[in-house]
Enzyme design. Structure first.
Site, PDB file in Angstrom:
ATOM      1  N   SER A 121     -62.493  16.579  -5.121  1.00 45.54           N
ATOM      2  CA  SER A 121     -62.258  15.621  -4.037  1.00 45.54           C
ATOM      3  C   SER A 121     -63.087  15.982  -2.815  1.00 45.54           C
ATOM      4  CB  SER A 121     -60.789  15.428  -3.692  1.00 45.54           C
ATOM      5  OG  SER A 121     -60.667  14.223  -2.942  1.00 45.54           O
ATOM      6  N   HIS A 181     -63.586  19.382  11.460  1.00 46.74           N
ATOM      7  CA  HIS A 181     -64.030  18.785  12.722  1.00 46.74           C
ATOM      8  C   HIS A 181     -63.709  19.784  13.834  1.00 46.74           C
ATOM      9  CE1 HIS A 181     -64.221  14.951  10.582  1.00 46.74           C
ATOM     10  NE2 HIS A 181     -63.034  15.241  10.103  1.00 46.74           N
ATOM     11  N   CYS A 210     -57.829  16.647  -6.297  1.00 50.22           N
ATOM     12  CA  CYS A 210     -57.158  15.876  -7.337  1.00 50.22           C
ATOM     13  C   CYS A 210     -56.727  16.842  -8.430  1.00 50.22           C
ATOM     14  CB  CYS A 210     -58.104  14.829  -7.919  1.00 50.22           C
ATOM     15  SG  CYS A 210     -58.639  13.615  -6.711  1.00 50.22           S
TER      16      CYS A 210
END
Length: 129
Positions: free
Chosen positions: A68, A73, A88
């Site tokens: 995935s 950030h 996943c």
């Protein structure tokens, strides 16, 4: 679509300043930590934002995984970081790998405070209306 989605909001990060502003440095660390956790990197994008009157610009590091994704950030003017790791678990349970990746990234930023969340997503065989 079953998987584990981990998030962390890190505050008062005491890491060296380049971890918050150097997109290439942070991106390389994200890739290295993902691979060390046993996840397969299939793509990447690292972006540095311009400085503002409040201080240096932050960065976003996005790593596309076969399992995935990972996104980081930074907000250097606030010494803050958000981390998002989603794996996943359809073919195999990658939860331990996701937790290892999250722990390694958190340690990189040396947060004074952290808010962590874990969400189990989807159910194998569940019917979605």
């Amino acid at each position: 679509m079953q998987g584990l989605h981990l998030t962390a909001d890190l505050l008062d990060c005491r890491c060296d300043a380049p971890w918050l502003v150097d997109a290439d440095m942070l991106g390389a660390a994200c890739v290295a930590h993902a691979e060390a956790a046993g996840l397969q990197v299939v793509g990447q994008l690292f972006h540095a934002f311009p400085a503002t009157p409040e201080g240096p610009g932050g960065v976003t590091a996005t790593v596309l995984l076969a399992e995935s994704h990972l996104c980081v950030h930074t907000w250097p003017e606030q010494r803050g970081v958000t981390i998002d790791v989603y794996v996943c678990n359809f073919g195999a349970d990658h939860s331990a790998k996701a937790r290892a990746l999250m722990a390694a990234l958190e340690a990189l930023f040396v947060p004074g405070h952290a808010q962590r969340n874990a969400l189990q997503r989807g159910e194998i065989g569940a019917v979605v209306a």
